[in-house]
Design an enzyme around this catalytic site. Structure first.
Site, PDB file in Angstrom:
ATOM      1  N   HIS A  72       0.637  -0.803  -0.261  1.00 32.13           N
ATOM      2  CA  HIS A  72       0.146   0.455  -0.201  1.00 32.13           C
ATOM      3  C   HIS A  72       0.901   0.922  -0.199  1.00 32.13           C
ATOM      4  CE1 HIS A  72       0.543  -0.881   4.330  1.00 32.13           C
ATOM      5  NE2 HIS A  72       0.602   0.055   4.379  1.00 32.13           N
TER       6      HIS A  72
HETATM    7  P1  TYD Z   1      -1.887  -4.098   7.531  1.00 32.09           P
HETATM    8  O1  TYD Z   1      -2.629  -2.528   7.209  1.00 32.09           O
HETATM    9  O2  TYD Z   1      -2.829  -4.988   6.487  1.00 32.09           O
HETATM   10  O3  TYD Z   1      -0.559  -4.308   8.052  1.00 32.09           O
HETATM   11  P2  TYD Z   1       0.746  -4.583   6.841  1.00 32.09           P
HETATM   12  O4  TYD Z   1      -0.163  -3.548   6.085  1.00 32.09           O
HETATM   13  O5  TYD Z   1       1.740  -3.707   7.665  1.00 32.09           O
HETATM   14  O6  TYD Z   1       0.554  -5.996   6.045  1.00 32.09           O
HETATM   15  O7  TYD Z   1      -2.696  -4.150   9.466  1.00 32.09           O
HETATM   16  C1  TYD Z   1      -3.007  -5.402   9.896  1.00 32.09           C
HETATM   17  C2  TYD Z   1      -4.681  -4.634  11.325  1.00 32.09           C
HETATM   18  O8  TYD Z   1      -4.067  -3.833  12.158  1.00 32.09           O
HETATM   19  C3  TYD Z   1      -5.628  -3.948  10.122  1.00 32.09           C
HETATM   20  O9  TYD Z   1      -7.272  -4.629  10.670  1.00 32.09           O
HETATM   21  C4  TYD Z   1      -5.336  -2.722  10.787  1.00 32.09           C
HETATM   22  C5  TYD Z   1      -4.586  -2.878  11.802  1.00 32.09           C
HETATM   23  N1  TYD Z   1      -3.699  -1.784  12.743  1.00 32.09           N
HETATM   24  C6  TYD Z   1      -4.275  -0.986  13.419  1.00 32.09           C
HETATM   25  O10 TYD Z   1      -5.339  -0.835  13.503  1.00 32.09           O
HETATM   26  N2  TYD Z   1      -3.586  -0.053  13.419  1.00 32.09           N
HETATM   27  C7  TYD Z   1      -2.193   0.379  13.262  1.00 32.09           C
HETATM   28  O11 TYD Z   1      -1.482   1.712  13.002  1.00 32.09           O
HETATM   29  C8  TYD Z   1      -1.877   0.069  12.194  1.00 32.09           C
HETATM   30  C9  TYD Z   1      -1.025  -0.100  11.076  1.00 32.09           C
HETATM   31  C10 TYD Z   1      -2.680  -1.739  11.848  1.00 32.09           C
END
Ligand code: TYD
Length: 133
Positions: free
Chosen positions: A50
């Site tokens: 992303h």
């Molecule tokens: P995700 O965006 O899939 O992580 P990455 O981009 O590292 O693969 O995030 C995983 C889950 O965690 C998603 O349900 C959103 C949550 N999240 C939060 O609640 N707060 C945060 O600061 C982050 C980064 C993720």
């Protein structure tokens, strides 16, 4: 602006071991509003995929290593993170992917805003379109 921008973090170690301090607008070039860490990442798992419209982040491999791919819409570059005395600065509008986490990898992430799903661009084609406009 180079894709790969490292921030050197001063080491305050001595014969007891190592210490690195992180301070907003001192060695970290923004206000730290959120901290999270990725750990226990399963073998073969890649994360990220992303970009953020506004968010700035600094990635610090506190333990272990992983490979980061950054893409600004026209070019991409890969870099290994394996030095806890260096953070990788991620500016806004950079597509990021995280790959090849070592079993012991703890990736600390500092961010300049609270979590905001509306700041995410999760589709690569949409990211490229926003880069052009
Ligand atoms: P995700 O965006 O899939 O992580 P990455 O981009 O590292 O693969 O995030 C995983 C889950 O965690 C998603 O349900 C959103 C949550 N999240 C939060 O609640 N707060 C945060 O600061 C982050 C980064 C993720």
């Amino acid at each position: 602006m180079p894709l790969i921008q490292f921030v050197d973090l001063q080491w305050h170690g001595d014969n007891r071991g190592s210490l690195v301090a992180l301070e907003s607008h001192k060695n970290i070039p923004f206000s730290i509003e959120r901290v999270y860490y990725l750990f226990n990442t399963k073998e073969g798992v890649s994360r990220g995929f992303h970009a953020h419209r506004e968010l700035k982040q600094l990635l610090i491999p506190v333990s272990g290593k992983c490979r980061i791919r950054l893409d600004n819409g026209t070019e991409s570059e890969d870099v290994w993170l394996d030095n806890p005395q260096q953070g990788l600065l991620l500016d806004a509008m950079l597509w990021r992917e995280m790959h090849d986490f070592s079993e012991d990898c703890v990736l600390l992430v500092l961010a300049n805003t609270h979590y905001d799903e509306s700041d995410y661009i999760r589709d690569y084609q949409a990211f490229q379109n926003e880069c052009r406009s």
